[in-house]
Design a protein around this motif. Sequence first.
Motif: not given
Length: 233
Positions: A36-39, A219-222
Amino acid sequence: MTDVSNDPTESQPKPRVLLVYYSFTGQSRGVLEAAGDVFRERGCEVDAAPIEFTDPRFADNFSRFPMKRVWRDMFSVLPAQSRKVSGEIRTPDEVRTGDYDLVCIGSPTWWKDASMPIRSFLQSDEAKTTLSGKSFAVFVVCRRYWRENMDAVRTMGEQRGGRMLGGIHFTYPGGQVRSMLSLTSFLGSGQYRERYLGVRIPPTNVQPQQLDEARLFAAQLLDQWSAQTQANN
Ligand SMILES: Cc1cc2nc3c(=O)[nH]c(=O)nc-3n(C[C@H](O)[C@H](O)[C@H](O)COP(=O)(O)O)c2cc1C
């Protein structure tokens, strides 16, 4: 900490992300919070939806950590887990009212399968509202047995109309017996000990480097979600 905040795709659309999970000791919550922090760093709106396990048959055993009587409490859900039945849960409003593009599901393994609280959510009409036509990703957290859990969540998520974008699993250090003793020691005491029942035990639970893996995966998911969304437009 992995540096995943540098977003080369500033102009890309940002998904609204829901983190939905059940977490008894906080391990599943921890990996989803790292993701969540990365999103958020990359400009997404992120909400969390923790599921509460309220089923009167089991709620008492899972209402306190550490467990009062660890072996009895763990075994209490085994028959129901084996029959893959659902039970009573309480979910936050977000799963009913929110409109999310990406749903991240945090799923601890119970008795080689998805836990009853997660199964109960994924078999509900609410999950249809949350997942239908949406991308989802699965974060399995367990001592050792991740595959059946991942497959079960994928199947149920797809049955509710979701599209699985990806999955990741986190397992705990140590071989079969020692990792089980270490986990049981932790669940029954809430402490990290060096020995249990006279045996030297490895560390248990999600380790710091696994939180880095969760960040990288987010990050990859995004990137994957953005590429798919742009291709469809
Ligand atoms: C009732 C119960 C049954 C479990 N059964 C398994 C299992 O069959 N295989 C496994 O690898 N881990 C098993 N575990 C370990 C959990 O997967 C681990 O404690 C979990 O990932 C913790 O996540 P949480 O703190 O988010 O709930 C079990 C834990 C509990 C409480």
